[in-house]
Design a protein around this motif. Sequence first.
Motif, PDB file in Angstrom:
ATOM      1  N   ARG A 262       0.776  -5.603   3.061  1.00 48.17           N
ATOM      2  CA  ARG A 262      -0.285  -6.397   2.424  1.00 48.17           C
ATOM      3  C   ARG A 262       0.219  -7.758   1.945  1.00 48.17           C
ATOM      4  O   ARG A 262      -0.275  -8.296   0.965  1.00 48.17           O
TER       5      ARG A 262
ATOM      6  N   GLU B   1       0.826  -1.196   0.000  1.00 46.65           N
ATOM      7  CA  GLU B   1       0.000   0.000   0.000  1.00 46.65           C
ATOM      8  C   GLU B   1       0.865   1.252   0.000  1.00 46.65           C
ATOM      9  O   GLU B   1       0.389   2.329  -0.299  1.00 46.65           O
TER      10      GLU B   1
ATOM     11  N   LYS C 278       1.079  -1.990   6.169  1.00 44.93           N
ATOM     12  CA  LYS C 278       0.947  -1.447   4.817  1.00 44.93           C
ATOM     13  C   LYS C 278       1.538  -2.385   3.772  1.00 44.93           C
ATOM     14  O   LYS C 278       1.508  -2.100   2.600  1.00 44.93           O
TER      15      LYS C 278
END
Length: 763
Positions: free
Chosen positions: A510, A482, A508
């Motif tokens: 993922r 992200e 972040k």
Amino acid sequence: MTSECTWSVLVTFHFILAAGARGEAVCTVKSSGGKEVLIGSSFTVFCVFNKQCTKMIFRDKKQIEHAQLNSSVVSVDVKNLTKFNTFTCKCKEDPEPCGIDITPGYPPSIPENLICIRKTEFGNVSCTWRTGRDTKIMTTCQLRVKGEPHDGYKSVMNSAGFCSATFPITGSMSQLIVRLNVSNSLGSATTGPHSFTLSNIVKPSRPNISHVECSTRYCSLHTNTHSTHLLEVQYRAESETWKSLQTKTESNLKISSLQPYTNYEFQIRRKINHTVGLWSDWSLTKTANTKEEAPDKVLDVWYLQEHSQSQNKCFRIFWKALNKSDAKGEIKSYNISEKRIKVKSVIVGPTRRHYTICCSHCSVSVSANNSEGQSPDKFIELRSLGLASGIVSHNSTNNHSIALFWSTSTIAGHGTEYVVHWYPFGGTEQLQWIRVVDTKAVIRGLHPKECYQGAVTALNSSGSLIWFLSIEGISTWTSVPEQSPVPQQDWKKSDSLQVKWSEIPQEKRRGCLIKYTVYLEDNKKRDIQNYNVKYPRTQYTISGLSPGHCYKLWVTAWTDAGEGPRGTELPFCTPSDTEKLLSLVIMAGGAVLLTCLILLCICQFSSVQSRFLSYCKCLLPRVIPDPANSKWAKDCAIYQGEIKFPLHQCDSSMSEEPDTVEVEEVPNPSSSTCTYIKSFSQESGSSDTTQITRSSDIMDEYICTHGAISGGEEEDEDEEGMLDEFGFLPCTPSPFLEPLFPCGGKLTLDVVKIDCSEFLDCT
Ligand SMILES: *[C@@H]1O[C@H](CO)[C@@H](O)[C@H](O)[C@H]1NC(C)=O
Ligand SMILES: *[C@@H]1O[C@H](CO)[C@@H](O)[C@H](O)[C@H]1NC(C)=O
Ligand SMILES: *[C@@H]1O[C@H](CO)[C@@H](O)[C@H](O)[C@H]1NC(C)=O
Ligand SMILES: *[C@@H]1O[C@H](CO)[C@@H](O)[C@H](O)[C@H]1NC(C)=O
Ligand SMILES: *[C@@H]1O[C@H](CO)[C@@H](O)[C@H](O)[C@H]1NC(C)=O
Ligand SMILES: *[C@@H]1O[C@H](CO)[C@@H](O)[C@H](O)[C@H]1NC(C)=O
């Protein structure tokens, strides 16, 4: 019946008005089928008017066609009536209506399902029965008892189609014989005779549990009934199914084979005996807890070796909470005991699930305590394991679980049991593990888009470890990162640059990161080059840059699902060659000047001179460092930051430990291209403080004007910054000092100052 009210209220109201006004109704309504008719039947409604007028008939407020029989009577034929209807007649000239409510229904069917119960051995008998379907109209029920003068117990059938009757038993009757009759305006039905043995329909009153006493494995129920009835007890632990047992009534009932530390519910009921009578209703539920017992099951324990810099090996031990039935009480603490020469125990709280122990080749035991005692010790040998060669393949089955497979053929030795453990990347506290005997396992409870790592460890039959295979980076429902890393310039030369970047926060990512890509765009040529850097490296040196060019670069991260977004750009320009040359010249000039000044200063004062000479004497037999070629200078070129230089001992009276000269290089805040000397101090060995002089007072103190070289203002400073190159200038007597390092061209006297005070004290 309620429907009839509609009309009744309306009509009554009008009648009152009409009677008040004229004393007599305008008309009367009659039905050939009566007020209650069979569903689907046909009949005729007649209206008889008392005066001449324009006659109207309404069916449920809607005017309908009618036939005129004679001057005062009109009629309407109703066919197939299936629901409640109101018929009204009125004169057009007169608002007063007259009307009739007609309800379709059924005659009662044969009574069935007769149940008779005698409440206690001396109470009344209650019988209930039903009549097939709902008759929809008022229906009366009647029960006659044979041999009784009473002409029957009457009641009204309820809307569910049930009839009931309650009556006393007179005399010494042992058989009860009854007949049933159900009737309404459309018909009647009867059954009978039905015969009951009175003692068989006796239902004793509901018993009562007065109190319950429990030990660890059994409970005693106390009842307040002292009859000779048969008693049934049912009990269950929370959210389990009922278990029951039957017994002759006693005031003290013992229920055994219960679980310790469990909440139980108890109910009892009774009847006359096994063959006679009906069961009473269940008593109200009483609950009670059995007492605690010491746990008797060993804990499931696992451990991880921690990566620590210290020489001691550290292991983090994990354990699983005992399930409720194994805990046999409330776990109050865990006891971690390490057996070396003596047993050393640590007690941790009941919510702790891990503990770190540093030792090599030690045996640790873990046990759980409740208020009654301690569970058996679970011993575990803490050992570092050799990584086996082989791979663990994986296959995500859904968003929350992954199937793992490994093979034993590639690895020497087979295991009798495998422990598969996993934890979110960087979060060993959340370690989970399962034990399997197969060479596959499904790990569950994973969070999607989170990266996990772990290992498969084989244990032999005695529980010792044999080998392990590590599981690197598994995740479910991976998507692209992200966020992107933020690049930062580490150092820069005219033709190369080292860039480093921050890690992306776990949430972040993922998924599991596999690599980074560094993109470099030449501002002039507009072409983009990229370089792949394997995760987890977070720096890269780009070479082959053109001097005096401007570029920008950015870094992206990759998971299996692909590349993350383009993030923050880092613009930079490489220094040009002429700039570099200039800096070299300035640096060299500065250094020469500096050296001369030092010499001048020393020679200016005889006291200093003599001190200096004595000092130099002890230095002279050794190699006088040529700064340009000295080992120091070369070493210094390699290291950055704080460097300690051992000084040769010049006097035996000095401190026994070798003194060190501590040099800290500090970047010039105004130019990131040059480093200069910030401090120079002799450390006595005991002091950690670095003596640092402020660059602003340099001129005064450096050029000795008052017969002494004063010690600079001492001050701690924490300055950090980008260091490209650095130079080191020891307090050297050599007048032929050459520039040691090319230095951005910004080195000037006003930023250089050497604190020689301690140096000179060293005699
Ligand atoms: C009577 O009416 C009901 C519904 O209103 C209908 O289903 C039934 O077929 C009718 N019967 C006759 C004989 O018309
Ligand atoms: C039994 O029924 C009779 C009449 O129906 C009533 O008067 C009496 O109170 C009832 N007895 C009990 C114990 O319910
Ligand atoms: C049932 O009750 C109805 C109405 O009370 C009565 O007309 C009928 O004769 C009774 N039938 C019997 C068999 O008692
Ligand atoms: C059950 O109770 C009835 C009536 O009290 C009695 O006659 C019968 O003998 C009892 N049967 C047994 C098995 O106790
Ligand atoms: C902890 O366990 C060890 C080993 O079983 C035992 O010797 C020790 O007494 C225990 N300590 C406590 C406080 O229960
Ligand atoms: C994972 O969850 C998402 C959203 O809930 C769903 O669209 C996707 O199909 C799931 N994937 C699997 C493998 O179950």
